[in-house]
Enzyme design. Structure first.
Site, PDB file in Angstrom:
ATOM      1  N   GLU A  94      -1.213  -1.979 -15.491  1.00 22.03           N
ATOM      2  CA  GLU A  94      -2.114  -2.439 -14.500  1.00 22.03           C
ATOM      3  C   GLU A  94      -3.786  -2.257 -15.033  1.00 22.03           C
ATOM      4  OE1 GLU A  94      -1.378  -1.488 -10.262  1.00 22.03           O
ATOM      5  OE2 GLU A  94       0.745  -2.244 -10.615  1.00 22.03           O
ATOM      6  N   GLU A 110      -4.124  -7.561  -5.314  1.00 22.53           N
ATOM      7  CA  GLU A 110      -4.418  -6.179  -4.574  1.00 22.53           C
ATOM      8  C   GLU A 110      -5.507  -5.676  -5.123  1.00 22.53           C
ATOM      9  OE1 GLU A 110      -0.993  -3.785  -5.194  1.00 22.53           O
ATOM     10  OE2 GLU A 110      -1.076  -3.653  -7.137  1.00 22.53           O
ATOM     11  N   HIS A 132      11.772  -5.228   1.822  1.00 28.39           N
ATOM     12  CA  HIS A 132      10.735  -4.292   1.088  1.00 28.39           C
ATOM     13  C   HIS A 132      11.171  -2.925   0.945  1.00 28.39           C
ATOM     14  CE1 HIS A 132       6.864  -2.156   0.377  1.00 28.39           C
ATOM     15  NE2 HIS A 132       6.870  -2.972  -0.599  1.00 28.39           N
TER      16      HIS A 132
HETATM   17  C1  NOJ Z   1       1.729  -1.913  -4.876  1.00 30.64           C
HETATM   18  C2  NOJ Z   1       2.386  -3.145  -4.522  1.00 30.64           C
HETATM   19  O1  NOJ Z   1       1.861  -4.082  -5.936  1.00 30.64           O
HETATM   20  C3  NOJ Z   1       2.083  -3.783  -3.179  1.00 30.64           C
HETATM   21  O2  NOJ Z   1       1.930  -5.239  -3.507  1.00 30.64           O
HETATM   22  C4  NOJ Z   1       2.560  -2.901  -2.476  1.00 30.64           C
HETATM   23  O3  NOJ Z   1       1.785  -3.500  -1.040  1.00 30.64           O
HETATM   24  C5  NOJ Z   1       2.280  -1.428  -2.246  1.00 30.64           C
HETATM   25  N1  NOJ Z   1       2.519  -1.002  -3.588  1.00 30.64           N
HETATM   26  C6  NOJ Z   1       2.723  -0.564  -1.213  1.00 30.64           C
HETATM   27  O4  NOJ Z   1       4.422  -0.819  -1.437  1.00 30.64           O
HETATM   28 CA    CA Z   2       0.838  -2.588  -7.949  1.00 30.20          CA
END
Ligand code: NOJ
Ligand code: CA
Length: 681
Positions: free
Chosen positions: A176, A484, A379
């Site tokens: 990342e 994100e 999830h």
């Molecule tokens: C990182 C992930 O990329 C994101 O999509 C997720 O919401 C969080 N971790 C929590 O699992």
């Molecule tokens: Ca991530």
């Protein structure tokens, strides 16, 4: 030593080789590329690649360092060669294109050591017109059965100076990172795919295919200048890879194309993977999804329990209603299960993959979804505590199967090297996200999920090496900076990010980027460096068979015009074309719906405003399409009104020439609606 011998000696030292002799050559089927396999006077194997008369890869070493045994790198002689041609077209169950042609020539080079013991090593080369793959194969043999691979000596010596686009390997944030553009000579240690443009204008990408039961290959620049050397992701202890002969390593891949577009259009990595081993996978159909997700990253709702808990039964039903009303098949709900309270980041030791929080009625929500024609997306965030996850894996997947939840997003949020794994003696040790242990873990999850007809989408994954061909329920993954970072990243993703991704990360395979944030605002009002039209373009530009509409339902309600494109755009394609593009600057793609006759087109730019001339020669002949165009408003752009968008329709036919202006940081998206088929035709 005579004076005349000195320059030769200097040259020899400079390239690190005794004079090498070509022992076999392999041409690609159309004659575009030629691989030459060499042995030097010390019996060290190497290879070169040329494109016509132009050297692409200069003399590069082959070999491996073994633990408890001499290196496999010198003292070899040629024991024989075998050749094979191959031309086959195969069908993807889902993908960027329906049919993929695999046309290559193969050369097996059998090497044997001259010394006592006579250990054997094969190198298998496949030459395509757009690149080369090779792998090491360890034949079954006495005296070389249990192997510890300490590292690889494989090299990629680029013949010309080049510019590189790359992210660091072995650093804490896994994959990342923002892509750096530097001279190749300034690359440190990089993940693959790493993409290069040579001074002569050739485009190259180094990566690997079929990373199974092995450590990921990182590339470290070595010596002065242009040489990259493979180094394997570490293991918790001992050699980086442990295997038993016979076995083959992953393919090392070298894509070679005259343009950036040619890199993206190549099928080399998929072609070097084994065909589907899962049989009928028609139970997975690409889909779009929404979810309780962006609010968590905005920090307006929480994963953990309490007054801000996002995953409540009522909130979940609200998202399900929104999905049903707008034709989204999936609803992701994060923070549904126990374990998020306190410092889940630290070690994930509280996570339960079967127990919902009390304010979330999992069974009722799953049933409500199915009533409304929608499916939950499961999830499993592990926080890198794989030992704990593996303990619960069977029960967790059984539960989803029982409830009709047929896809799961997994997560491995932990610093690189911080995966908690159980060793053979039961003790906890720390592994890398991309070491041999994790390549095995991911395949365990994928195959266990497949038995239950569940698709898998890992975040903080191991990199993609085309294994979706073999395991088509491994549908997407993260493995780069996604949306994100626009919520909370410091800095957020810059405007060039997606034009970098297409020619780097996306060469590996689908990414769950999660586009479509039309509000263009991150946490605390942080500005997203994009226009609305660019958010729409990303559905065409960044391929995934599962595409999220990441924004909040209430934000989509504010932008019904552009939202229509997100409702319309498919996630499965019959064909894909890259119409133009330069790495990190801009790119335009056109894709044809796999389940209809419509074409879609999307283009994005970096921080620069551009006008692109496009020839619509991809459209089907003889049809008049109605093009629904979503483009940046005249006063739009990252320094203007980011929400300004012009939505208009016009007719389009194959061969039409268009010119489209993209604002700084902007993009455009087009749906070409095909005329309805005539009744009876
Ligand atoms: C990182 C992930 O990329 C994101 O999509 C997720 O919401 C969080 N971790 C929590 O699992
Ligand atoms: Ca991530």
């Amino acid at each position: 030593m005579t004076r005349a011998a000195i320059p030769f000696l200097v040259l020899t030292l400079a390239v690190g080789f005794a004079r090498a002799e070509t022992v076999a050559t392999l041409d690609s089927p159309g004659g575009t590329l030629t691989v030459s396999v060499t042995l030097d006077a010390d019996g060290r194997p190497g290879y070169t690649i040329s494109r016509g008369t132009l050297p692409v890869i200069a003399e590069s070493r082959l070999g491996l360092i073994l633990s408890g045994a001499p290196k496999l790198e010198r003292g070899f002689e040629l024991a024989g060669t075998e050749r094979r041609g191959h031309d086959e077209t195969w069908e993807q169950p889902w993908g960027e294109r329906r049919y993929v042609r695999d046309r290559h020539n193969e050369l097996r080079v059998r090497l044997v050591e001259k010394r006592a013991g006579k250990r054997r090593l094969d190198v298998l080369f496949r030459a395509f017109d757009d690149g080369v793959g090779f792998r090491y194969e360890f034949p079954a043999q006495d005296g070389l059965r249990d192997l510890g691979i300490v590292d690889e000596l494989t090299e990629f010596a680029v013949a010309e100076p080049a510019t590189a686009w790359w992210i660091p390997a072995g650093d804490w944030n896994r994959y990342e990172y923002l892509y750096q553009r530097t001279p190749l000579a300034e690359v440190g240690q990089a993940h693959t795919p790493i993409t290069l443009r040579t001074s002569g204008g050739l485009h190259l990408a180094f990566h690997e295919a079929a990373l199974v039961d092995y450590s990921a290959m990182w590339l470290r620049r070595t010596g002065a200048g242009q040489r990259l050397k493979a180094t394997l992701a570490p293991a918790a202890e001992g050699p980086r890879v442990r295997r038993q002969a016979p076995f083959a390593t992953p393919w090392r891949t070298i894509q070679v194309a005259p343009s950036a577009a040619g890199l993206y259009e190549s099928n080399l990595v998929l072609n070097l993977n084994e065909p589907n081993v899962l049989g009928d996978v028609s139970w997975f159909k690409p889909f779009k999804y929404v979810g309780i997700w962006w609010s968590l990253h905005l920090d307006t709702e929480s994963w953990g329990s309490g007054p801000r808990h996002g995953a409540t039964t009522a909130n979940a039903k609200r998202y399900i209603d929104f999905a049903a009303a707008n034709g989204f098949r999936g609803v992701l709900i994060e923070g549904w299960n126990r374990g998020w309270d306190g410092d889940w980041f630290a070690d994930g030791s509280e996570f339960s993959f079967t127990e919902p929080y009390p304010d979330f009625d999992l069974e009722a929500v799953a049933a409500y979804a199915q009533e409304r024609g929608v499916r939950l997306v499961g999830h499993h965030e592990t926080a890198g505590n794989v030992a704990r996850y593996e303990d619960q894996l069977q029960a967790a997947l059984d539960l989803y199967q029982l409830l009709g939840i047929d896809s799961v997003k997994t997560g491995y949020v932990a610093d690189a090297g911080g995966i908690r794994a159980r060793g053979p003696d039961g003790s906890i040790r720390y592994e890398w996200h991309d070491g041999q242990f994790m390549s095995g873990h991911h395949l365990k999850v994928v195959t266990e999920a497949a038995k239950r007809r569940i698709a898998v989408n890992p975040h903080e994954p191991i990199k993609d090496t085309g294994l979706r061909r073999t395991y088509p329920n491994w549908v997407a993954r993260e493995g780069a900076r996604g949306m994100e970072y626009n919520a909370w990243g410091v800095p957020p993703n810059p405007p060039e990010h997606e034009a970098n991704l297409v020619f780097t990360r996306m060469l590996a395979g689908p990414m769950d980027f999660t586009p479509g944030v039309l509000s263009l605002m991150g946490r605390g009002g942080q500005k997203i460096e994009s226009t609305i039209a660019k958010q729409l373009a990303l559905y065409v530009v960044l391929y995934s068979p599962i595409q999220m509409a990441a924004d909040l339902p209430e934000n989509y309600a504010r932008y019904p015009g552009p939202f229509q494109f997100i409702r319309d755009v498919p996630a499965d394609w019959a064909e894909t074309r890259v119409l133009n593009g330069e790495i990190g600057d801009y790119v335009t793609l056109a894709r044809k719906d796999r389940n209809g006759d419509d074409w879609y087109m999307g283009g994005v730019t970096d921080e620069k405003e551009r006008t692109l001339d496009l020839s619509l020669d991809f459209l089907d002949p003889g049809k008049t399409y109605v093009a629904e165009i979503y483009r940046d408003g005249d006063d739009g752009g990252i320094d203007g009104d980011r929400h300004a968008i012009a939505i208009e329709t016009r007719e389009a036919r194959r061969g039409d020439a268009w010119s489209i202006r993209i604002a700084a940081g902007g993009g455009f998206a087009v749906r070409f609606k095909a005329p309805d088929a005539l009744p009876g035709s």
